[in-house]
Design an enzyme around this catalytic site. Structure first.
Site, short mmCIF file in Angstrom:
data_model
loop_
_atom_site.label_atom_id
_atom_site.label_comp_id
_atom_site.label_asym_id
_atom_site.label_seq_id
_atom_site.Cartn_x
_atom_site.Cartn_y
_atom_site.Cartn_z
N ASP A 98 0.87 -1.18 0.00
CA ASP A 98 0.00 0.00 0.00
C ASP A 98 0.91 1.23 0.00
OD1 ASP A 98 -2.29 1.64 0.35
OD2 ASP A 98 -3.26 0.01 1.46
N ASP A 199 -2.89 4.74 -2.47
CA ASP A 199 -3.90 5.41 -1.66
C ASP A 199 -4.22 6.80 -2.22
OD1 ASP A 199 -5.28 5.06 1.02
OD2 ASP A 199 -4.29 6.98 1.37
N GLU A 241 -6.25 4.19 -6.15
CA GLU A 241 -7.54 4.43 -5.51
C GLU A 241 -8.04 5.80 -5.96
OE1 GLU A 241 -9.60 4.70 -1.07
OE2 GLU A 241 -7.68 5.66 -1.49
N HIS A 315 -11.30 -2.35 3.20
CA HIS A 315 -11.24 -1.98 4.62
C HIS A 315 -11.98 -0.69 4.94
CE1 HIS A 315 -8.30 0.37 2.56
NE2 HIS A 315 -8.11 1.11 3.62
O1 TEU Z 1 -9.27 6.14 1.68
C1 TEU Z 1 -9.62 7.33 1.01
C2 TEU Z 1 -10.87 7.91 1.37
O2 TEU Z 1 -11.27 8.83 0.72
C3 TEU Z 1 -11.59 7.34 2.53
O3 TEU Z 1 -11.23 8.00 3.67
C4 TEU Z 1 -13.00 7.48 2.30
O4 TEU Z 1 -13.36 8.82 2.29
C5 TEU Z 1 -13.79 6.84 3.36
O5 TEU Z 1 -13.07 5.87 4.02
C6 TEU Z 1 -14.97 6.19 2.72
O6 TEU Z 1 -15.53 5.37 3.60
C7 TEU Z 1 -7.93 5.83 1.80
C8 TEU Z 1 -7.78 4.60 2.64
O7 TEU Z 1 -8.36 3.52 1.97
C9 TEU Z 1 -8.37 4.86 3.99
O8 TEU Z 1 -8.35 3.72 4.80
C10 TEU Z 1 -7.57 5.97 4.64
O9 TEU Z 1 -8.16 6.32 5.85
C11 TEU Z 1 -7.50 7.19 3.74
O10 TEU Z 1 -7.19 6.89 2.40
C12 TEU Z 1 -6.40 8.12 4.22
O11 TEU Z 1 -5.17 7.54 3.98
#
Ligand code: TEU
Ligand code: CA
Length: 540
Positions: A98, A199, A241, A315
């Site tokens: 990641d 991410d 992502e 997750h």
């Molecule tokens: O997620 C990106 C993100 O936009 C998420 O925070 C989203 O808004 C939210 O979880 C939707 O339910 C990534 C990762 O997958 C997440 O676990 C992290 O918290 C986030 O980035 C920050 O790194």
């Protein structure tokens, strides 16, 4: 397109904190993952996407990194990490890291330096702005509630954090920042990792002063530079992502001619149960017809200029059986239905840990039971602005991220075989029935349905290359075709607890059942009675 290994692959996501504890401290670790590799080999997956295992103060469970080249002590050591790569490799399983480089932890040495003074050499590694009229520079909001700007009294400036205030955003316009990221990526590539999940990569081209966060003007230049400077020379999988991606945007990332990424995660279907223009907490029921339209649009529109990622869970999302299926009477049937529907589409499927045994959401009644920063911050913000406790908890139970983060259910013992100690997050009490040991012992379990789907993808080019066509059916039946070199497969899924009838004589009859969640042996499309949540694939 020349075939790449990741086009026939199925990826398994591990959230290390919740997968397997090996030393009784209640926290999953790398040794625990190593101990479970044989299980993953049995499932048949090609690669593991490992959620972050780097050093981190865990404000956001590892998505706040304080050292990209060190392992979180709770998870183990760099020697354990090397062993994981090695042991997985022996089982033909690649490790996908990641890559969290939109932001670091505020405890990263770059930020510790950066906040020391305006003339510190690391100041420009992050995004600092003067106050505007004694207030925040602008109205940008953090994904975790509140302003995206945090005040630093010492220098009388604000820094940007699109996530928690312990996750300051890196300044990608600074060439030195990009060089640091490339060096770090090369460190991991030299270790032999199989690629990167990136991410919130769509945010790195942001222009905060214009309020632009996603899809900034330099985003694709940066990714082409990244490809050139790092993984371009390796045969790896890269997946971005990208929350706001449309098919047109997805092609910019994943058209092989552009030398950026292998594929992206798109989230259009994930937003279908939230009210238009509102937040994910503002619930609305899923309209199956919309789901058909959205997934089908993505299936047909990338063509040869891009590649899809296929997923229901990760997750950050609630468990799919609880979300859009049925986690009581039809848990097994609906879990298999989601698997069959998704895994026979075009793209690379991702399985999130526990999905293959049909793990479910776990409702809470009190905010003290919640560990996730996103839910906790939202709870307080909404409570203060007048929402009732019950309605906020309802949103958290429907969408909160802890739903997918409860410990992996290995067996029916006290803590589900996850730990011999006290787990960091409650174990779902249904582990007495829903667990790996029971799944492996039952030839009709969800596990074996996933296993079969993975084997089907490896063995049948039609699944990798076949064209996709949506078939017009009653609203709650999802039916599509795959066509390849004169062959056609029909995939049918009854999206609900009611029986359904189909009358489509032009598809004829067939005994060539490829997979079925009801043990079906033949199909007569002129007179087809579908069971609740029935799904099957058949050659027509
Ligand atoms: O997620 C990106 C993100 O936009 C998420 O925070 C989203 O808004 C939210 O979880 C939707 O339910 C990534 C990762 O997958 C997440 O676990 C992290 O918290 C986030 O980035 C920050 O790194
Ligand atoms: Ca542990």
């Amino acid at each position: 397109m020349k075939q790449k290994w990741w086009q026939t692959a199925v990826i398994y996501q591990i959230y290390p904190r919740s997968f397997q504890d090996s030393n009784g401290d209640g926290i999953g670790d790398l040794r625990g993952i190593i101990n479970r590799l044989d299980y993953l080999q049995e499932l048949g997956i090609t690669a593991i996407w490992l959620s972050p295992v780097y050093q981190s103060p865990n404000d956001d469970n590892g998505y706040d990194i304080s050292d990209y080249q060190a392992i979180m002590p709770e998870f183990g050591t760099m020697e354990d990490m090397d062993e994981l790569i090695e042991q997985a490799g022996q089982r033909d399983i690649k490790i996908i890291m990641d890559l969290v480089v939109n932001h670091t932890s505020d405890e990263h040495k770059w930020f510790i330096e950066s906040r020391k003074s305006k003339d510190n050499p690391y100041r420009d590694y992050y995004i600092w702005r003067d106050p505007l009229n004694n207030d925040v520079p602008n109205s940008l909001r953090s994904a975790f509630s509140g302003s995206a700007w945090e005040y630093d009294a010492e220098s009388n400036q604000y820094y940007l954090h699109l996530f928690s205030k312990k996750q300051p955003d890196l300044n990608w316009e600074n060439e030195k920042v990009r060089q640091e990221v490339w060096d770090m990526m090369n460190f991991w590539l030299e270790k032999g990792v199989g690629g990167f999940r990136m991410d919130v990569i769509d945010l790195v081209g942001k222009i905060p002063d214009l309020g632009v966060t996603g899809n900034g003007p330099k985003l694709h230049d940066y990714l082409q530079e990244m490809n050139r400077e790092t993984f371009g020379k390796y045969d790896v999988l890269t997946v971005g992502e990208t929350w706001g991606a449309t098919p047109e945007i997805a092609k910019l990332y994943s058209d092989p001619k552009r030398n950026e990424l292998s594929m992206v995660f798109q989230f259009e279907h994930i937003g279908l149960d939230q009210q238009e223009g509102k937040e994910k907490w503002d619930l609305k029921p899923l309209d199956v017809n919309e789901l058909k339209q959205v997934l089908s649009k993505w299936q047909v529109s990338l063509g040869n200029e891009g590649w899809n990622s296929l997923f229901w869970n990760n997750h950050d999302c609630p468990r799919i059986v609880s979300r859009w299926g049925n986690d009581s009477a039809y848990r097994v049937e609906s879990a298999k239905m989601f698997a069959i529907l998704l895994h026979l589409m075009k793209g690379t499927p991702y399985i999130y840990q526990g999905e293959e045994i049909g793990m479910t959401n776990y409702p809470v009644t009190d905010i003290n039971e919640v560990q996730d920063i996103e839910s906790i911050n939202m709870y307080h913000e909404r409570f203060e602005s007048g929402y009732k406790h019950e309605e906020i908890i309802e949103s958290i139970n429907a969408k909160g991220r802890d739903n997918s983060r409860t410990p992996m259910q290995w067996d029916d013992s006290e803590q589900a075989g996850f730990t011999s100690g006290i787990p960091w997050l409650h174990v779902n009490p249904n582990h007495r029935e829903v667990n790996v040991t029971a799944s492996l012992a039952d030839p009709n379990s969800i596990f074996y349905c996933y296993k079969q789907l993975i084997q089907l993808r490896k063995a049948n080019p039609i699944l990798v290359w076949g064209d996709y066509e949506l078939v017009d059916t009653p609203a709650h039946v999802f039916m599509y075709l795959r066509h390849y070199q004169g062959q056609t497969w029909a995939i049918v899924a009854n999206f609900g607890p009611e029986k359904a009838t189909l009358n489509m004589p032009n598809f004829g009859q067939s005994q060539n059942i490829i997979i079925s969640n009801y043990g079906r042996e033949s199909v007569d499309f002129a007179n087809l009675l579908l069971n609740p949540y029935e799904a099957f694939a058949v050659e027509v």
